[in-house]
Write a protein that holds these residues in place. Structure first.
Motif, PDB file in Angstrom:
ATOM      1  N   TYR A 139      63.586  24.970  42.052  1.00 44.92           N
ATOM      2  CA  TYR A 139      63.766  25.480  40.535  1.00 44.92           C
ATOM      3  C   TYR A 139      62.963  24.410  39.944  1.00 44.92           C
ATOM      4  O   TYR A 139      63.297  22.972  39.949  1.00 44.92           O
ATOM      5  CB  TYR A 139      65.136  25.507  40.085  1.00 44.92           C
ATOM      6  N   LEU A 140      62.123  24.522  38.631  1.00 46.93           N
ATOM      7  CA  LEU A 140      61.752  23.765  38.003  1.00 46.93           C
ATOM      8  C   LEU A 140      61.651  24.056  36.575  1.00 46.93           C
ATOM      9  O   LEU A 140      61.682  25.213  36.266  1.00 46.93           O
ATOM     10  CB  LEU A 140      60.074  23.750  38.066  1.00 46.93           C
ATOM     11  N   LYS A 141      61.962  23.059  35.574  1.00 43.08           N
ATOM     12  CA  LYS A 141      62.020  23.313  34.181  1.00 43.08           C
ATOM     13  C   LYS A 141      60.346  23.508  33.609  1.00 43.08           C
ATOM     14  O   LYS A 141      59.700  22.865  34.059  1.00 43.08           O
ATOM     15  CB  LYS A 141      62.654  22.053  33.676  1.00 43.08           C
ATOM     16  N   ASN A 142      60.393  24.015  32.705  1.00 44.02           N
ATOM     17  CA  ASN A 142      58.982  24.296  32.321  1.00 44.02           C
ATOM     18  C   ASN A 142      58.277  23.229  31.732  1.00 44.02           C
ATOM     19  O   ASN A 142      57.009  23.035  31.978  1.00 44.02           O
ATOM     20  CB  ASN A 142      58.978  25.448  31.208  1.00 44.02           C
ATOM     21  N   TYR A 143      58.728  22.167  31.248  1.00 50.36           N
ATOM     22  CA  TYR A 143      58.178  21.046  30.821  1.00 50.36           C
ATOM     23  C   TYR A 143      57.604  20.252  32.025  1.00 50.36           C
ATOM     24  O   TYR A 143      56.352  19.448  31.941  1.00 50.36           O
ATOM     25  CB  TYR A 143      58.975  20.307  29.957  1.00 50.36           C
ATOM     26  N   ARG A 144      58.218  20.330  33.240  1.00 51.92           N
ATOM     27  CA  ARG A 144      57.726  19.523  34.445  1.00 51.92           C
ATOM     28  C   ARG A 144      56.480  20.229  34.873  1.00 51.92           C
ATOM     29  O   ARG A 144      55.464  19.768  35.426  1.00 51.92           O
ATOM     30  CB  ARG A 144      58.856  19.505  35.611  1.00 51.92           C
ATOM     31  N   ILE A 145      56.544  21.839  34.743  1.00 51.50           N
ATOM     32  CA  ILE A 145      55.308  22.329  35.314  1.00 51.50           C
ATOM     33  C   ILE A 145      54.112  22.081  34.342  1.00 51.50           C
ATOM     34  O   ILE A 145      52.966  21.867  34.990  1.00 51.50           O
ATOM     35  CB  ILE A 145      55.597  23.919  35.201  1.00 51.50           C
ATOM     36  N   ILE A 146      54.423  21.938  33.262  1.00 48.24           N
ATOM     37  CA  ILE A 146      53.251  21.763  32.112  1.00 48.24           C
ATOM     38  C   ILE A 146      52.771  20.441  32.351  1.00 48.24           C
ATOM     39  O   ILE A 146      51.523  20.200  32.240  1.00 48.24           O
ATOM     40  CB  ILE A 146      53.955  21.853  30.628  1.00 48.24           C
ATOM     41  N   PHE A 147      53.572  19.292  32.673  1.00 50.79           N
ATOM     42  CA  PHE A 147      53.181  17.859  32.686  1.00 50.79           C
ATOM     43  C   PHE A 147      52.358  17.897  33.939  1.00 50.79           C
ATOM     44  O   PHE A 147      51.340  17.173  34.219  1.00 50.79           O
ATOM     45  CB  PHE A 147      54.515  17.072  32.911  1.00 50.79           C
ATOM     46  N   GLY A 148      53.019  18.359  34.961  1.00 52.26           N
ATOM     47  CA  GLY A 148      52.213  18.389  36.344  1.00 52.26           C
ATOM     48  C   GLY A 148      50.777  19.012  36.372  1.00 52.26           C
ATOM     49  O   GLY A 148      49.715  18.680  36.864  1.00 52.26           O
ATOM     50  N   ALA A 149      50.733  20.211  35.631  1.00 48.40           N
ATOM     51  CA  ALA A 149      49.602  21.070  35.215  1.00 48.40           C
ATOM     52  C   ALA A 149      48.419  20.028  34.584  1.00 48.40           C
ATOM     53  O   ALA A 149      47.219  20.202  34.730  1.00 48.40           O
ATOM     54  CB  ALA A 149      49.710  22.238  34.511  1.00 48.40           C
ATOM     55  N   PHE A 150      49.012  19.168  33.578  1.00 46.03           N
ATOM     56  CA  PHE A 150      48.004  18.221  32.984  1.00 46.03           C
ATOM     57  C   PHE A 150      47.604  17.507  33.855  1.00 46.03           C
ATOM     58  O   PHE A 150      46.316  16.965  33.696  1.00 46.03           O
ATOM     59  CB  PHE A 150      48.771  17.578  31.589  1.00 46.03           C
ATOM     60  N   VAL A 151      48.442  16.925  34.520  1.00 45.20           N
ATOM     61  CA  VAL A 151      47.952  15.564  35.443  1.00 45.20           C
ATOM     62  C   VAL A 151      46.882  16.153  36.277  1.00 45.20           C
ATOM     63  O   VAL A 151      46.057  15.590  36.697  1.00 45.20           O
ATOM     64  CB  VAL A 151      49.320  15.042  36.105  1.00 45.20           C
ATOM     65  N   GLY A 152      47.265  17.342  36.817  1.00 42.85           N
ATOM     66  CA  GLY A 152      46.283  18.068  37.918  1.00 42.85           C
ATOM     67  C   GLY A 152      45.037  18.376  37.137  1.00 42.85           C
ATOM     68  O   GLY A 152      43.965  18.013  37.875  1.00 42.85           O
ATOM     69  N   SER A 153      44.723  18.641  35.891  1.00 48.20           N
ATOM     70  CA  SER A 153      43.541  19.175  35.417  1.00 48.20           C
ATOM     71  C   SER A 153      42.915  17.878  35.144  1.00 48.20           C
ATOM     72  O   SER A 153      41.406  17.810  34.983  1.00 48.20           O
ATOM     73  CB  SER A 153      43.800  19.438  34.072  1.00 48.20           C
ATOM     74  N   LEU A 154      43.201  16.661  35.079  1.00 52.12           N
ATOM     75  CA  LEU A 154      42.662  15.303  34.948  1.00 52.12           C
ATOM     76  C   LEU A 154      41.642  14.969  36.300  1.00 52.12           C
ATOM     77  O   LEU A 154      40.733  14.487  36.117  1.00 52.12           O
ATOM     78  CB  LEU A 154      43.450  14.090  34.852  1.00 52.12           C
ATOM     79  N   PHE A 155      42.134  15.621  37.424  1.00 46.60           N
ATOM     80  CA  PHE A 155      41.366  15.539  38.548  1.00 46.60           C
ATOM     81  C   PHE A 155      39.979  16.186  38.690  1.00 46.60           C
ATOM     82  O   PHE A 155      39.085  15.717  39.160  1.00 46.60           O
ATOM     83  CB  PHE A 155      42.369  15.978  39.754  1.00 46.60           C
ATOM     84  N   SER A 156      39.975  17.034  37.591  1.00 43.71           N
ATOM     85  CA  SER A 156      38.742  18.070  37.423  1.00 43.71           C
ATOM     86  C   SER A 156      37.736  17.238  37.070  1.00 43.71           C
ATOM     87  O   SER A 156      36.502  17.595  37.096  1.00 43.71           O
ATOM     88  CB  SER A 156      38.944  19.204  36.739  1.00 43.71           C
ATOM     89  N   LEU A 157      38.137  15.965  36.361  1.00 48.79           N
ATOM     90  CA  LEU A 157      36.985  14.868  35.950  1.00 48.79           C
ATOM     91  C   LEU A 157      36.272  14.627  37.117  1.00 48.79           C
ATOM     92  O   LEU A 157      35.155  14.027  36.738  1.00 48.79           O
ATOM     93  CB  LEU A 157      37.570  14.203  34.963  1.00 48.79           C
TER      94      LEU A 157
END
Length: 262
Positions: free
Chosen positions: A30-48
């Protein structure tokens, strides 16, 4: 081909959001939505990393594992870290393969693949749409397998109340994250017949209404507190016994959240 950093980060953030969400469903975390959003943001930085010179195949593999590990730590914490990381890597591998295949099928004008980051010359809205389709497809497959497969995980539940002892088999549903939002207690879902066998006449009891979200939509499900349930003959706990409108005619008589086994 020109790569726009803002579009790159936005598209990858949406993609990572669904990959993290799907990983949580597959591992029953189980994950709270804010943790998913934060994880997605961190993950998107690797696309650089796409802007850096090519670092070689070995570096690409290391980057994939390191980025997955960091994303999982941010989104999931250290709970079931290896399972969550390996599942996230597997989901990402399937997703990248599917996107590459779809793009090859439609004959793209251009595609950049560098340092394990893929950038398609495609409308961001179309890319996000394909990601949503991928998520729905995988969830549907997992739902069908978890409900029908004889190889899906099962566990034993023993309901003990005074001199009464009822033992049933439950399906461990990785797509089920239902818990009591007020007390965080585990919720066991069963049908009316089994609930009556365990609790007695239900109309004599005071029910609790729990919010539930399913493939049929959002709604409320009736639940009753039960103090002593033994899981797989080992640990005992207090739970809520929720009553489904559908009868369970398979080899299991209840559905549980995988976290009940932890």
């Amino acid at each position: 081909m020109t790569v726009y950093a803002d579009v790159l980060i936005l598209v990858n953030a949406v993609i990572d959001y669904f990959l993290i969400l799907l990983t949580s469903k597959l591992t029953g975390t189980y994950l709270k939505n804010y943790r998913i959003i934060f994880g997605a943001f961190v993950g998107s930085l690797f696309s650089l990393l796409i802007f850096l010179p090519y670092m070689g195949a070995v570096a690409e593999i290391l980057i994939s594992f390191i980025s997955a590990f960091i994303i999982v730590i941010v989104a999931f914490g250290t709970t079931k870290i290896m399972k969550n990381t390996l599942t996230y890597i597997a989901v990402g591998f399937i997703y990248n393969g599917l996107m590459t295949s779809l793009w090859a099928f439609f004959k793209p004008k251009g595609m950049i693949l560098n340092n394990s980051v893929v950038y398609f010359n495609i409308s961001p809205l179309l890319f996000i749409f394909l990601t949503v389709i991928f998520y729905i497809l995988i969830r549907l497959i997992c739902y069908i397998i978890s409900k029908k497969s004889k190889f899906a995980d099962r566990c034993s539940l023993k309901f003990m109340n005074d001199n009464n002892c009822i033992e049933i088999t439950a399906l461990v549903d990785t797509g089920n994250s239902l818990k009591d939002p007020y007390t965080n207690k585990q919720v066991i879902i069963t049908d009316d017949k089994t609930a009556t066998l365990i609790l007695g006449k239900l109309d004599m009891l005071s029910p609790i209404l729990l919010p539930v979200s399913s493939v049929e939509g959002d709604g409320l499900i009736t639940a009753y507190p039960f103090k002593n349930v033994q899981i797989n003959g080992q640990k005992s706990m207090s739970v809520l016994l929720a009553v489904s409108k559908h009868s369970f005619e398979d080899d299991y008589k209840a559905i549980v959240n995988p976290e009940i086994l932890i």
